[in-house]
Design a protein around this motif. Sequence first.
Motif: not given
Length: 86
Positions: A69-86
């Motif tokens: 949610v920027p201070t100016q402009g449109a709201t943007f939402s996204k689903t991101e897949t993240v891979t964690l490695k150990s």
Amino acid sequence: ITKVSTTTKRGSQLLVIKVSGPGVLTVGGKRYRIRKAGTTKVPITLSRAELAHLHKHHKLRLKLRLKWVPTQGATFSKTETVTLKS
């Protein structure tokens, strides 16, 4: 949100997000206030079950819901897949 990646620093997992300006970033249910454009590092907190899976299989895939949610402009939402490695 222009770029999303992960990094490991001293054993903790960090989500690295590049944003285009000031606003509020929501990752999962946690909010972060961003004051200027650039790269932001957000810690990834894993549950006990997720930690056990990561230690057993050395790899964990997470789906994270990001909302910008920027201070100016449109709201943007996204689903991101993240891979964690150990």
